[in-house]
Design a protein around this motif. Structure first.
Motif, PDB file in Angstrom:
ATOM      1  N   ASP A 111       4.894   3.906   6.219  1.00 59.43           N
ATOM      2  CA  ASP A 111       5.273   4.941   7.186  1.00 59.43           C
ATOM      3  C   ASP A 111       5.822   6.154   6.438  1.00 59.43           C
ATOM      4  O   ASP A 111       6.993   6.184   6.072  1.00 59.43           O
ATOM      5  CB  ASP A 111       6.321   4.407   8.153  1.00 59.43           C
ATOM      6  CG  ASP A 111       6.727   5.436   9.210  1.00 59.43           C
ATOM      7  OD1 ASP A 111       6.070   6.497   9.290  1.00 59.43           O
ATOM      8  OD2 ASP A 111       7.690   5.164   9.954  1.00 59.43           O
ATOM      9  N   PRO A 112       4.973   7.163   6.185  1.00 55.41           N
ATOM     10  CA  PRO A 112       5.460   8.355   5.484  1.00 55.41           C
ATOM     11  C   PRO A 112       6.571   9.078   6.226  1.00 55.41           C
ATOM     12  O   PRO A 112       7.337   9.835   5.628  1.00 55.41           O
ATOM     13  CB  PRO A 112       4.205   9.235   5.379  1.00 55.41           C
ATOM     14  CG  PRO A 112       3.061   8.295   5.515  1.00 55.41           C
ATOM     15  CD  PRO A 112       3.528   7.219   6.442  1.00 55.41           C
ATOM     16  N   GLY A 113       6.676   8.862   7.536  1.00 53.41           N
ATOM     17  CA  GLY A 113       7.760   9.463   8.317  1.00 53.41           C
ATOM     18  C   GLY A 113       7.756  10.978   8.231  1.00 53.41           C
ATOM     19  O   GLY A 113       6.724  11.628   8.398  1.00 53.41           O
ATOM     20  N   ASP A 114       8.909  11.537   7.913  1.00 50.29           N
ATOM     21  CA  ASP A 114       9.026  12.996   7.852  1.00 50.29           C
ATOM     22  C   ASP A 114       8.929  13.511   6.423  1.00 50.29           C
ATOM     23  O   ASP A 114       9.418  14.590   6.112  1.00 50.29           O
ATOM     24  CB  ASP A 114      10.334  13.456   8.488  1.00 50.29           C
ATOM     25  CG  ASP A 114      11.552  12.838   7.819  1.00 50.29           C
ATOM     26  OD1 ASP A 114      11.378  12.008   6.889  1.00 50.29           O
ATOM     27  OD2 ASP A 114      12.686  13.193   8.209  1.00 50.29           O
ATOM     28  N   THR A 167      -4.398   9.327  10.509  1.00 44.02           N
ATOM     29  CA  THR A 167      -3.959   8.304  11.463  1.00 44.02           C
ATOM     30  C   THR A 167      -4.200   6.880  10.975  1.00 44.02           C
ATOM     31  O   THR A 167      -4.108   5.930  11.759  1.00 44.02           O
ATOM     32  CB  THR A 167      -4.678   8.497  12.804  1.00 44.02           C
ATOM     33  OG1 THR A 167      -6.093   8.422  12.595  1.00 44.02           O
ATOM     34  CG2 THR A 167      -4.315   9.845  13.422  1.00 44.02           C
ATOM     35  N   SER A 168      -4.524   6.699   9.698  1.00 41.90           N
ATOM     36  CA  SER A 168      -4.802   5.355   9.183  1.00 41.90           C
ATOM     37  C   SER A 168      -3.932   5.053   7.971  1.00 41.90           C
ATOM     38  O   SER A 168      -3.243   5.929   7.453  1.00 41.90           O
ATOM     39  CB  SER A 168      -6.279   5.221   8.816  1.00 41.90           C
ATOM     40  OG  SER A 168      -6.599   6.075   7.742  1.00 41.90           O
ATOM     41  N   ASN A 201       0.835  -1.206   0.000  1.00 36.28           N
ATOM     42  CA  ASN A 201       0.000   0.000   0.000  1.00 36.28           C
ATOM     43  C   ASN A 201       0.869   1.255   0.000  1.00 36.28           C
ATOM     44  O   ASN A 201       0.395   2.354   0.271  1.00 36.28           O
ATOM     45  CB  ASN A 201      -0.948   0.006   1.199  1.00 36.28           C
ATOM     46  CG  ASN A 201      -0.214  -0.144   2.530  1.00 36.28           C
ATOM     47  OD1 ASN A 201       1.015  -0.114   2.581  1.00 36.28           O
ATOM     48  ND2 ASN A 201      -0.965  -0.321   3.607  1.00 36.28           N
ATOM     49  N   LEU A 202       2.158   1.077  -0.344  1.00 36.89           N
ATOM     50  CA  LEU A 202       3.124   2.178  -0.269  1.00 36.89           C
ATOM     51  C   LEU A 202       2.827   3.314  -1.247  1.00 36.89           C
ATOM     52  O   LEU A 202       3.272   4.441  -1.043  1.00 36.89           O
ATOM     53  CB  LEU A 202       4.540   1.654  -0.545  1.00 36.89           C
ATOM     54  CG  LEU A 202       5.092   0.630   0.451  1.00 36.89           C
ATOM     55  CD1 LEU A 202       6.398   0.047  -0.076  1.00 36.89           C
ATOM     56  CD2 LEU A 202       5.293   1.273   1.814  1.00 36.89           C
ATOM     57  N   GLY A 203       2.069   3.029  -2.297  1.00 37.36           N
ATOM     58  CA  GLY A 203       1.839   4.035  -3.323  1.00 37.36           C
ATOM     59  C   GLY A 203       0.641   4.916  -3.110  1.00 37.36           C
ATOM     60  O   GLY A 203       0.350   5.777  -3.946  1.00 37.36           O
ATOM     61  N   LEU A 204      -0.085   4.728  -2.009  1.00 37.54           N
ATOM     62  CA  LEU A 204      -1.300   5.507  -1.764  1.00 37.54           C
ATOM     63  C   LEU A 204      -1.109   6.501  -0.634  1.00 37.54           C
ATOM     64  O   LEU A 204      -0.302   6.288   0.273  1.00 37.54           O
ATOM     65  CB  LEU A 204      -2.462   4.570  -1.412  1.00 37.54           C
ATOM     66  CG  LEU A 204      -3.020   3.724  -2.560  1.00 37.54           C
ATOM     67  CD1 LEU A 204      -4.030   2.727  -2.011  1.00 37.54           C
ATOM     68  CD2 LEU A 204      -3.655   4.589  -3.638  1.00 37.54           C
TER      69      LEU A 204
END
Length: 446
Positions: free
Chosen positions: A57-60, A22-23, A13-16
């Motif tokens: 995890d979009p992180g920073d 928070t989800s 799901n990394l491309g969305l």
């Protein structure tokens, strides 16, 4: 002999973008949901396992950083390409269960490796409700690879995704056919300018799903084979709302079944991927069941006892003559599909299909399915277009190009696709000034 299907899970799901702050996107659960409805036993498929993605995890990440999760998507695409390559090496037909549309990067890399190995080009049939053609050259924001996958696999965007192993593009513009986008897709004119052939929903429904599949074959006649990408948001939200970006004006399940069957009913179809189904929007599993029914019926030609094993097309003796867009427009708008025998458009296409041993009469079956398509669509309860457009009118026509002949005939042997040494670095480079800048939380069209 029948072709054996191998099902490979790609639950990324990394491309969305996140559905909420928070989800995380739920499409990573899609392979499991489809398996729960007996997809593998019904396909009599081998379980090829799962390529496990990194944590979402979009992180920073901040706007201006380029595509979010770029490094993770790149690593995942390399791993996925290896697994798809190993399936093809075994002589099997890969069915990849995504995940979001960024899985196309791994499939595209595997196809480019194959094309290089056999001295030909591999094409792409892109069945999607959206063009996914957003890139730094036509948009203020990028960031979610699932809304940019077609742009990336055709060489547009940052090099760490669009030029893995120094390969750019994975698919040439003239080797891509886009089916099922909405008539007013935001990037439809960009597709036309690039020479990417399209058939939006109004034209697809006017011509019928079976004839559209045959038409897609013809557009890729100069390719050694092709890959099929299917995003389930090509379906109308009235029958398939369980996607991240539902958009009215799609097709029905019956039409998708006929289209898929037509696309895979040739030894030149090398595999299929299915993306963007989100079980979080399907609490009772009814949409998963519908998808499984459609996929099983649509892939029936692959597992039929009389199915022809996969084989790559041989080269033409001479390159195809240069044709202008005006000539294409005249031929397509004249209704060539309806006027030629057996639903196969063009004597050259007939010769090339017969040469590799397609079963006689398969074209007639396609035509029959096309005649039934309008009735099935009407029964689905989804209204057709207000003004049905004839073939070639709604379709975006490519610019005049000269197609190159493919290389010598070859087949994938053991280890053919599992290559680690990249070719010479792409000399075109990337426009670094355009490869930056994105807002992950912009509305994604994946």
């Amino acid at each position: 002999m029948m072709r054996r299907i191998a099902v490979l899970d790609a639950p990324t799901n990394l491309g969305l973008r996140p559905p909420t702050p928070t989800s995380v996107p739920g499409c990573a659960k899609a392979p499991g949901a489809l398996r729960d409805h007996d997809l593998l036993p019904r396909l009599r498929a081998r379980d090829a396992g799962c390529v496990t993605p990194p944590r979402y995890d979009p992180g920073d990440w901040r706007p201006g950083d380029g595509v979010c999760h770029a490094r993770e998507i790149a690593d995942y695409s390399l791993a996925l390409a290896e697994r798809i390559g190993s399936i093809i090496d075994r002589g099997e037909f890969p069915v990849v269960l995504g995940g979001d549309c960024s899985v196309l990067l791994g499939s595209a890399l595997a196809m480019h490796r194959l094309g290089e190995a056999v001295g030909g080009r591999i094409g792409l049939v892109f069945v999607d409700g959206h063009s996914d053609f957003r890139h730094p050259g036509n948009a203020s924001y990028v960031g979610a690879a699932a809304g940019e996958d077609l742009a990336l696999v055709t060489g547009r965007g940052q090099a760490d995704l669009a030029a893995l192993e120094g390969r750019r593009p994975y698919f040439r513009d003239i080797d891509v056919v886009v089916l099922g986008i909405r008539a007013q897709d935001e990037y439809r004119l960009d597709l036309q300018a690039a020479g990417i052939t399209t058939r939006p929903v109004p034209a697809l429904r006017a011509e019928g799903a079976a004839r559209t599949a045959q038409w897609a074959h013809e557009q890729l006649a100069d390719c050694a084979g092709y890959w099929v990408h299917i995003d389930v948001d090509v379906l109308d939200p009235a029958v398939m709302p369980a996607v991240d970006a539902p958009d009215p004006g799609g097709i029905a399940f019956a039409e998708l079944e006929i289209l898929l069957a037509g696309l895979v009913d040739t030894p030149h179809c090398l595999g299929v991927e299915l993306t963007v189904f989100d079980p979080d929007y399907d609490p009772d599993g009814s949409y998963a069941a519908e998808i499984v029914n459609t996929v099983v019926a649509g892939l029936a030609p692959v597992t039929a006892p009389e199915a022809v094993p996969p084989r790559l097309l041989s080269a033409r003796p001479t390159p195809a003559p240069r044709r202008g867009a005006s000539a294409d427009r005249v031929e397509r708008s004249a209704g060539v599909d309806a006027g030629r025998s057996g639903g196969v458009n063009g004597l050259d296409a007939v010769g090339r299909l017969d040469a590799v041993g397609l079963a006689a009469g398969s074209g007639d079956g396609m035509a029959d399915a096309g005649r039934d398509g309008a009735v099935e669509a009407e029964q689905s309860g989804i209204p057709g277009p207000a003004h049905a457009e004839p073939s070639g009118v709604a379709a975006v026509l490519p610019v005049a190009v000269e197609r190159e002949p493919v290389g010598p005939p070859a087949s994938a042997g053991p280890g053919l696709l599992r290559r680690t040494s990249p070719p010479a670095q792409d000399s075109s480079g990337s426009n670094s000034a355009r490869d930056n800048g994105a807002d992950l939380h912009e509305a994604d069209t994946a």
